[in-house]
Design a protein around this motif. Structure first.
Motif, PDB file in Angstrom:
ATOM      1  N   GLY A  20      15.430  40.725 -16.175  1.00  0.00           N
ATOM      2  CA  GLY A  20      15.406  40.365 -17.592  1.00  0.00           C
ATOM      3  C   GLY A  20      15.696  38.888 -17.799  1.00  0.00           C
ATOM      4  O   GLY A  20      15.046  38.227 -18.620  1.00  0.00           O
ATOM      5  N   LEU A  21      16.662  38.355 -17.048  1.00  0.00           N
ATOM      6  CA  LEU A  21      16.958  36.926 -17.141  1.00  0.00           C
ATOM      7  C   LEU A  21      15.764  36.088 -16.699  1.00  0.00           C
ATOM      8  O   LEU A  21      15.420  35.090 -17.347  1.00  0.00           O
ATOM      9  CB  LEU A  21      18.191  36.587 -16.292  1.00  0.00           C
ATOM     10  N   ALA A  22      15.147  36.495 -15.604  1.00  0.00           N
ATOM     11  CA  ALA A  22      14.001  35.746 -15.076  1.00  0.00           C
ATOM     12  C   ALA A  22      12.833  35.733 -16.057  1.00  0.00           C
ATOM     13  O   ALA A  22      12.114  34.740 -16.162  1.00  0.00           O
ATOM     14  CB  ALA A  22      13.561  36.337 -13.737  1.00  0.00           C
ATOM     15  N   LYS A  23      12.656  36.805 -16.783  1.00  0.00           N
ATOM     16  CA  LYS A  23      11.527  36.929 -17.709  1.00  0.00           C
ATOM     17  C   LYS A  23      11.842  36.436 -19.116  1.00  0.00           C
ATOM     18  O   LYS A  23      10.936  36.287 -19.941  1.00  0.00           O
ATOM     19  CB  LYS A  23      11.102  38.398 -17.798  1.00  0.00           C
ATOM     20  N   SER A  24      13.094  36.174 -19.407  1.00  0.00           N
ATOM     21  CA  SER A  24      13.540  35.968 -20.788  1.00  0.00           C
ATOM     22  C   SER A  24      12.839  34.832 -21.527  1.00  0.00           C
ATOM     23  O   SER A  24      12.538  34.973 -22.707  1.00  0.00           O
ATOM     24  CB  SER A  24      15.051  35.762 -20.828  1.00  0.00           C
ATOM     25  N   ARG A  25      12.572  33.731 -20.876  1.00  0.00           N
ATOM     26  CA  ARG A  25      11.930  32.610 -21.577  1.00  0.00           C
ATOM     27  C   ARG A  25      10.484  32.920 -21.933  1.00  0.00           C
ATOM     28  O   ARG A  25       9.905  32.260 -22.784  1.00  0.00           O
ATOM     29  CB  ARG A  25      11.990  31.343 -20.734  1.00  0.00           C
ATOM     30  N   GLY A  26       9.916  33.923 -21.302  1.00  0.00           N
ATOM     31  CA  GLY A  26       8.535  34.278 -21.600  1.00  0.00           C
ATOM     32  C   GLY A  26       8.381  35.346 -22.663  1.00  0.00           C
ATOM     33  O   GLY A  26       7.273  35.612 -23.124  1.00  0.00           O
ATOM     34  N   PHE A  27       9.483  35.964 -23.052  1.00  0.00           N
ATOM     35  CA  PHE A  27       9.410  37.019 -24.063  1.00  0.00           C
ATOM     36  C   PHE A  27       9.077  36.422 -25.433  1.00  0.00           C
ATOM     37  O   PHE A  27       9.600  35.378 -25.816  1.00  0.00           O
ATOM     38  CB  PHE A  27      10.719  37.801 -24.156  1.00  0.00           C
ATOM     39  N   GLY A  28       8.202  37.096 -26.146  1.00  0.00           N
ATOM     40  CA  GLY A  28       7.856  36.681 -27.499  1.00  0.00           C
ATOM     41  C   GLY A  28       6.810  35.590 -27.586  1.00  0.00           C
ATOM     42  O   GLY A  28       6.404  35.216 -28.673  1.00  0.00           O
ATOM     43  N   GLY A  34       1.983  30.570 -21.950  1.00  0.00           N
ATOM     44  CA  GLY A  34       2.954  30.686 -20.868  1.00  0.00           C
ATOM     45  C   GLY A  34       3.919  31.842 -21.003  1.00  0.00           C
ATOM     46  O   GLY A  34       4.860  31.953 -20.231  1.00  0.00           O
ATOM     47  N   GLY A  35       3.680  32.701 -21.992  1.00  0.00           N
ATOM     48  CA  GLY A  35       4.558  33.849 -22.192  1.00  0.00           C
ATOM     49  C   GLY A  35       4.436  34.858 -21.065  1.00  0.00           C
ATOM     50  O   GLY A  35       3.493  34.824 -20.264  1.00  0.00           O
ATOM     51  N   PRO A  41       2.937  40.802 -13.681  1.00  0.00           N
ATOM     52  CA  PRO A  41       4.298  40.249 -13.755  1.00  0.00           C
ATOM     53  C   PRO A  41       4.752  39.541 -12.486  1.00  0.00           C
ATOM     54  O   PRO A  41       5.483  38.548 -12.566  1.00  0.00           O
ATOM     55  CB  PRO A  41       5.160  41.476 -14.049  1.00  0.00           C
ATOM     56  N   ARG A  42       4.326  40.003 -11.325  1.00  0.00           N
ATOM     57  CA  ARG A  42       4.795  39.356 -10.093  1.00  0.00           C
ATOM     58  C   ARG A  42       4.225  37.957  -9.943  1.00  0.00           C
ATOM     59  O   ARG A  42       4.930  37.037  -9.538  1.00  0.00           O
ATOM     60  CB  ARG A  42       4.469  40.220  -8.881  1.00  0.00           C
ATOM     61  N   ALA A  43       2.944  37.799 -10.272  1.00  0.00           N
ATOM     62  CA  ALA A  43       2.350  36.459 -10.210  1.00  0.00           C
ATOM     63  C   ALA A  43       2.989  35.544 -11.247  1.00  0.00           C
ATOM     64  O   ALA A  43       3.256  34.363 -10.964  1.00  0.00           O
ATOM     65  CB  ALA A  43       0.841  36.542 -10.416  1.00  0.00           C
ATOM     66  N   TRP A  44       3.268  36.073 -12.445  1.00  0.00           N
ATOM     67  CA  TRP A  44       3.908  35.276 -13.487  1.00  0.00           C
ATOM     68  C   TRP A  44       5.287  34.823 -13.021  1.00  0.00           C
ATOM     69  O   TRP A  44       5.648  33.646 -13.162  1.00  0.00           O
ATOM     70  CB  TRP A  44       4.011  36.083 -14.790  1.00  0.00           C
ATOM     71  N   LEU A  45       6.057  35.745 -12.456  1.00  0.00           N
ATOM     72  CA  LEU A  45       7.398  35.390 -11.970  1.00  0.00           C
ATOM     73  C   LEU A  45       7.325  34.380 -10.828  1.00  0.00           C
ATOM     74  O   LEU A  45       8.169  33.495 -10.735  1.00  0.00           O
ATOM     75  CB  LEU A  45       8.144  36.649 -11.517  1.00  0.00           C
ATOM     76  N   ALA A  46       6.308  34.496  -9.983  1.00  0.00           N
ATOM     77  CA  ALA A  46       6.165  33.564  -8.857  1.00  0.00           C
ATOM     78  C   ALA A  46       5.907  32.134  -9.334  1.00  0.00           C
ATOM     79  O   ALA A  46       6.204  31.173  -8.608  1.00  0.00           O
ATOM     80  CB  ALA A  46       5.044  34.026  -7.937  1.00  0.00           C
ATOM     81  N   ARG A  47       5.387  31.972 -10.527  1.00  0.00           N
ATOM     82  CA  ARG A  47       5.111  30.637 -11.074  1.00  0.00           C
ATOM     83  C   ARG A  47       6.313  30.019 -11.794  1.00  0.00           C
ATOM     84  O   ARG A  47       6.266  28.863 -12.192  1.00  0.00           O
ATOM     85  CB  ARG A  47       3.926  30.694 -12.045  1.00  0.00           C
TER      86      ARG A  47
END
Length: 129
Positions: A20-28, A34-35, A41-47
């Motif tokens: 949740g912390l890792a994804k938090s800046r992309g929420f909303g 860049g959301g 999700p794995r590719a997004w997190l890898a970036r």
């Protein structure tokens, strides 16, 4: 239910908190801006970079730490070790994992390694409780 059993639940939830912390800046935000991309999700997190990338790494390590801790608690309880000792080691593990995650987010690599080693020691100590 024992304190150690509650610690098992907490340990299982820690990777989810890190995710949740890792994804938090992309929420909303829209994906095009860049959301968070739930389609990949794995590719997004890898970036991700900075503390978000470190939160994702903490998520992976939290999953990696689970088997030894779970096995240690269950083995100690099966061997009928003193429950107070099991509870103490389990609580120490959770406390150290929280410190580990904080060190990871703060980019304190050397301290993080020391805290990680202490957490592993707690997990191993459960087998000898």
């Amino acid at each position: 239910m024992t304190l150690a059993n509650y610690c098992l639940i907490a340990a299982c939830l820690l990777p989810i908190v890190c995710a949740g912390l890792a994804k938090s800046r992309g929420f909303g935000k829209p994906r095009r801006e860049g959301g968070f991309d739930n389609r990949d999700p794995r590719a997004w997190l890898a970036r991700q970079q900075g503390w978000q990338a470190r939160a994702n790494a903490a998520q992976a390590n939290s999953f990696e730490a689970l088997p030894l801790f779970i096995a240690g608690v269950l083995a100690a309880q099966q061997m009928q070790a003193a429950q107070a000792r099991i509870d103490l080691l389990a609580l120490a593990f959770i406390t150290l994992r929280l410190a580990y995650i904080a060190c990871y987010l703060a980019d304190k690599a050397s301290l993080r390694s020391v805290v990680w080693a202490a957490g592993v020691a707690c997990s191993v100590a459960l087998f000898f409780a």
